[in-house]
Design a protein around this motif. Structure first.
Motif, PDB file in Angstrom:
ATOM      1  N   TRP A 257      49.342 -59.730 112.483  1.00 54.90           N
ATOM      2  CA  TRP A 257      49.253 -60.730 113.547  1.00 54.90           C
ATOM      3  C   TRP A 257      49.153 -62.146 112.993  1.00 54.90           C
ATOM      4  O   TRP A 257      48.806 -62.358 111.839  1.00 54.90           O
ATOM      5  CB  TRP A 257      48.068 -60.416 114.455  1.00 54.90           C
ATOM      6  CG  TRP A 257      46.760 -60.351 113.723  1.00 54.90           C
ATOM      7  CD1 TRP A 257      46.200 -59.252 113.132  1.00 54.90           C
ATOM      8  CD2 TRP A 257      45.858 -61.423 113.483  1.00 54.90           C
ATOM      9  NE1 TRP A 257      45.011 -59.579 112.546  1.00 54.90           N
ATOM     10  CE2 TRP A 257      44.766 -60.922 112.741  1.00 54.90           C
ATOM     11  CE3 TRP A 257      45.846 -62.766 113.815  1.00 54.90           C
ATOM     12  CZ2 TRP A 257      43.692 -61.687 112.345  1.00 54.90           C
ATOM     13  CZ3 TRP A 257      44.771 -63.552 113.412  1.00 54.90           C
ATOM     14  CH2 TRP A 257      43.721 -63.003 112.690  1.00 54.90           C
TER      15      TRP A 257
ATOM     16  N   GLN B 163      43.756 -60.586 121.733  1.00 58.66           N
ATOM     17  CA  GLN B 163      45.093 -60.998 121.330  1.00 58.66           C
ATOM     18  C   GLN B 163      46.037 -60.933 122.514  1.00 58.66           C
ATOM     19  O   GLN B 163      45.823 -60.177 123.451  1.00 58.66           O
ATOM     20  CB  GLN B 163      45.626 -60.101 120.212  1.00 58.66           C
ATOM     21  CG  GLN B 163      44.882 -60.268 118.914  1.00 58.66           C
ATOM     22  CD  GLN B 163      45.426 -59.380 117.812  1.00 58.66           C
ATOM     23  OE1 GLN B 163      45.683 -58.213 118.029  1.00 58.66           O
ATOM     24  NE2 GLN B 163      45.569 -59.948 116.634  1.00 58.66           N
TER      25      GLN B 163
ATOM     26  N   ALA C 159      51.660 -60.073 117.924  1.00 58.33           N
ATOM     27  CA  ALA C 159      50.288 -60.321 118.383  1.00 58.33           C
ATOM     28  C   ALA C 159      49.874 -61.719 117.953  1.00 58.33           C
ATOM     29  O   ALA C 159      50.038 -62.099 116.798  1.00 58.33           O
ATOM     30  CB  ALA C 159      49.341 -59.277 117.807  1.00 58.33           C
TER      31      ALA C 159
ATOM     32  N   HIS D  75      55.023 -57.527 113.332  1.00 54.45           N
ATOM     33  CA  HIS D  75      54.361 -58.753 113.797  1.00 54.45           C
ATOM     34  C   HIS D  75      53.152 -58.480 114.698  1.00 54.45           C
ATOM     35  O   HIS D  75      52.450 -59.411 115.063  1.00 54.45           O
ATOM     36  CB  HIS D  75      55.374 -59.651 114.530  1.00 54.45           C
ATOM     37  CG  HIS D  75      56.455 -60.171 113.639  1.00 54.45           C
ATOM     38  ND1 HIS D  75      56.227 -61.069 112.626  1.00 54.45           N
ATOM     39  CD2 HIS D  75      57.782 -59.903 113.608  1.00 54.45           C
ATOM     40  CE1 HIS D  75      57.366 -61.351 112.019  1.00 54.45           C
ATOM     41  NE2 HIS D  75      58.315 -60.651 112.590  1.00 54.45           N
ATOM     42  N   VAL D  76      52.923 -57.212 115.048  1.00 56.86           N
ATOM     43  CA  VAL D  76      51.697 -56.862 115.778  1.00 56.86           C
ATOM     44  C   VAL D  76      50.604 -56.527 114.770  1.00 56.86           C
ATOM     45  O   VAL D  76      49.515 -57.087 114.819  1.00 56.86           O
ATOM     46  CB  VAL D  76      51.937 -55.690 116.755  1.00 56.86           C
ATOM     47  CG1 VAL D  76      50.622 -55.214 117.372  1.00 56.86           C
ATOM     48  CG2 VAL D  76      52.911 -56.103 117.843  1.00 56.86           C
TER      49      VAL D  76
END
Length: 170
Positions: free
Chosen positions: A70, A51, A43, A66-67
């Motif tokens: 973010w 996003q 994100a 990684h989401v």
């Protein structure tokens, strides 16, 4: 007298449609990640601003979501392994003292100027300072810590002897 002449523009040629899926890509046209990597969602942007989800190449050892974790920009994405090594002191503390702790884990910063930081390396920290170690530096640090551990055992034995001879100790 001026005549107004119009010429028609040539027609825009019909663009060929790529065979394949709804994105116009064949499976053979989708890039493959480098060996030891995979594509994962990430994100980008602040949640309040909306996003964008993109796919980034991520090392297999990276355990970061990684989401959920973010980044504002793609160049801010780092890769983190789980904390594989840690040590905390079991010690006497006085008011205002802080415990001594060391953590070490794998890390890489894909856009770092230093190629040693782009490659997988060991990040070591003590809650106030971070150090980045190449694999060779990490080996040397491990050797130094083993030597220090032997010296620490020697000091513990000396403390026991001193306490025994003076009747001190706990």
């Amino acid at each position: 007298m001026k005549t107004n002449t119009r010429t028609s523009l040539p027609a825009i040629p019909q663009q060929p449609t790529a065979p394949g899926n709804r994105f116009g890509l064949l499976a053979t046209q989708v890039p493959s990640p480098l060996p030891g990597s995979r594509f994962v969602p990430a994100a980008l942007g602040k949640p309040a601003d909306g996003q964008v989800i993109v796919y980034v190449e991520c090392p297999l050892w990276c355990t970061q979501d990684h989401v959920k974790d973010w980044s504002q920009h793609a160049e801010d994405i780092d890769h983190w392994g789980s904390e594989d090594a840690n040590w905390d002191t079991d010690c006497i503390t006085r008011p205002g003292d802080r415990m001594l702790a060391l953590d070490a884990r794998l890390h890489s910063d894909p856009v770092a100027a230093d190629p040693r930081l782009r490659a997988a390396h060991v990040l070591m920290d003590d809650e106030s300072t971070q150090v980045f170690l190449t694999p060779e530096m990490a080996d040397k640090t491990a050797d130094d810590l083993i030597a220090m551990a032997a010296q620490l055992r020697h000091l513990a034995q000396r403390a026991r002897q001193a306490n025994a001879s003076t009747g001190g100790g706990v």
